[in-house]
Design a protein around this motif. Structure first.
Motif, PDB file in Angstrom:
ATOM      1  N   GLU A  70       3.335   5.841  -2.957  1.00 53.20           N
ATOM      2  CA  GLU A  70       4.566   6.563  -3.328  1.00 53.20           C
ATOM      3  C   GLU A  70       4.760   6.607  -4.838  1.00 53.20           C
ATOM      4  O   GLU A  70       5.212   7.619  -5.375  1.00 53.20           O
ATOM      5  N   GLU A  71       4.409   5.525  -5.521  1.00 55.36           N
ATOM      6  CA  GLU A  71       4.544   5.516  -6.988  1.00 55.36           C
ATOM      7  C   GLU A  71       3.658   6.588  -7.632  1.00 55.36           C
ATOM      8  O   GLU A  71       3.953   7.071  -8.724  1.00 55.36           O
ATOM      9  N   ARG A  72       2.560   6.897  -6.971  1.00 61.67           N
ATOM     10  CA  ARG A  72       1.640   7.904  -7.500  1.00 61.67           C
ATOM     11  C   ARG A  72       1.866   9.285  -6.867  1.00 61.67           C
ATOM     12  O   ARG A  72       1.126  10.224  -7.146  1.00 61.67           O
ATOM     13  N   GLU A  73       2.869   9.356  -5.996  1.00 63.48           N
ATOM     14  CA  GLU A  73       3.206  10.620  -5.315  1.00 63.48           C
ATOM     15  C   GLU A  73       2.006  11.185  -4.577  1.00 63.48           C
ATOM     16  O   GLU A  73       1.697  12.373  -4.651  1.00 63.48           O
ATOM     17  N   TRP A  74       1.334  10.307  -3.838  1.00 64.79           N
ATOM     18  CA  TRP A  74       0.163  10.707  -3.079  1.00 64.79           C
ATOM     19  C   TRP A  74       0.474  10.930  -1.596  1.00 64.79           C
ATOM     20  O   TRP A  74      -0.459  11.116  -0.802  1.00 64.79           O
ATOM     21  N   GLN A  75       1.743  10.882  -1.229  1.00 66.90           N
ATOM     22  CA  GLN A  75       2.070  11.004   0.208  1.00 66.90           C
ATOM     23  C   GLN A  75       1.502  12.291   0.808  1.00 66.90           C
ATOM     24  O   GLN A  75       1.060  12.308   1.957  1.00 66.90           O
ATOM     25  N   GLY A  76       1.523  13.364   0.020  1.00 69.80           N
ATOM     26  CA  GLY A  76       1.027  14.638   0.535  1.00 69.80           C
ATOM     27  C   GLY A  76      -0.464  14.606   0.852  1.00 69.80           C
ATOM     28  O   GLY A  76      -0.936  15.287   1.762  1.00 69.80           O
TER      29      GLY A  76
ATOM     30  N   VAL B 103       0.843  -1.194   0.000  1.00 72.02           N
ATOM     31  CA  VAL B 103       0.000   0.000   0.000  1.00 72.02           C
ATOM     32  C   VAL B 103       0.882   1.250   0.000  1.00 72.02           C
ATOM     33  O   VAL B 103       0.616   2.230  -0.709  1.00 72.02           O
ATOM     34  N   ARG B 104       1.960   1.199   0.773  1.00 75.76           N
ATOM     35  CA  ARG B 104       2.874   2.334   0.801  1.00 75.76           C
ATOM     36  C   ARG B 104       3.508   2.558  -0.573  1.00 75.76           C
ATOM     37  O   ARG B 104       3.551   3.697  -1.062  1.00 75.76           O
ATOM     38  N   ALA B 105       3.954   1.483  -1.194  1.00 78.01           N
ATOM     39  CA  ALA B 105       4.569   1.599  -2.523  1.00 78.01           C
ATOM     40  C   ALA B 105       3.557   2.147  -3.525  1.00 78.01           C
ATOM     41  O   ALA B 105       3.880   2.999  -4.360  1.00 78.01           O
TER      42      ALA B 105
END
Lengths: 129, 129, 129, 129
Positions: free
Chosen positions: A29-35, A24-26
């Motif tokens: 991060e691949e979609r740059e949704w961390q923000g 789920v984290r990957a």
């Protein structure tokens, strides 16, 4: 994570959950949704997915809801919604650094103290795990 | 826990989840709550607990929500609410005979197909795992 | 309805709703909560209150839920939770400048087009006003 | 209800709400959905619609949520979801014979007693109307 099968302590989750959390984290991060993935936003997304799960069950009788998985279409939708709920719950715990399974185990122990079996037996008012 | 790799086949979850599911089931059975635990009722209870989780985060700024676990009181409440959410989600999957972790893994794979990383990058509109 | 047409233009709701909206706004302003009352936060609070409403009904059979208001304790709690839901919904509409009753009337007209009565009759799958 | 147009008393709702309630009831009856519309089911449907509302706001910053109605697409969707929430809330109150506006007015008075303005001022912890 090489010693996970040796260590695999409940305090750190178990391989299945570890793999899910990492995936789920990957995915995020691949979609740059961390923000976007603040605890506040993720809790809202979790609630939104639970709402979709409710929508699958809302018009069913209790008996129909018991048998919902035997209907291929509805069963698949319910399973997918549960999957979405679990994805957001896992991601929320990841960003909060909470061990999801351990949090549940601890809360269940707490509930066992608050609702002793001999007092709560068969009583809907206390039917809370 | 040396038998972790033997005992925990992905199809049936892993020991941590297996143990949690068994504990939640025992908790319900000791209190004779099986009759209350229809999928419909459990989905409602799940939503109720998610509502309590939202209540812990609703007035926080995004930044405050990121730091919520560093506040001892709020952190403990958030962890307890997450525990309750997970308890009901586990119980729901138990009565539906759904593998919770597997359902999430499958849904994530499905979402990966629907939201390719190169198209969804940084786009809130698609920020759905 | 003598003074109704003067006082309560449809665009701004009617006196009962107008008075409620003004009271909820005054309640928030007297406590200096305007900063907390973003649409995002209010939607979360709304969801939290709906969660409390669900909690009152979750273990009831359909039949028991039909009779819930005849139980003084449960009836009072259900009414209070409905009140809380309406308070947050009213406040959300106030900060968004949405006419709550008008939004419902318009949506109902839209649903009437999407679910024609002769096709949706008695069908749970479409049982969505 | 002969004095409705004269009195329009809050105790019995007002014409706007009365008309909405009658329209929602007619909508359900024309589709023969009365059997689905137990309080339990309607509360679930209400929660499902609130989940859809959350989904519209979940990835927005607080500031973006404040401005959501100025985006034609998002604004229209938010208004439609609010409409759906109000439709189910109105229908729930109809089947329970609860006066929705009155329930909110009464709950607000109760909250005013529990959260005196001079103690709750600017305090997020108590930011509950």
């Amino acid at each position: 994570m090489g010693d996970r099968t040796v260590a695999g302590s409940p305090a750190h989750g178990d391989p299945g959950m570890d793999a899910l959390r990492a995936s789920v984290r990957a995915f995020a991060e691949e979609r740059e949704w961390q923000g976007f993935h603040t605890p506040k936003n993720l809790a809202m997304a979790l609630a939104g997915e639970v709402g979709e799960l409710l929508a699958e069950l809302q018009w069913l009788t209790p008996e129909e809801s018991v048998a919902v998985m035997s209907d291929p279409g509805a069963g698949q939708r319910v399973r997918a919604e549960i999957g979405d709920v679990m994805i957001y719950l896992t991601r929320l715990c990841d960003v909060l650094d909470v061990d999801l399974v351990r949090a549940a185990v601890d809360k269940l122990a707490d509930s066992a103290r608050r609702y002793p079996a001999d007092q709560a037996r068969g009583t809907a008012a206390k039917a809370r795990p």
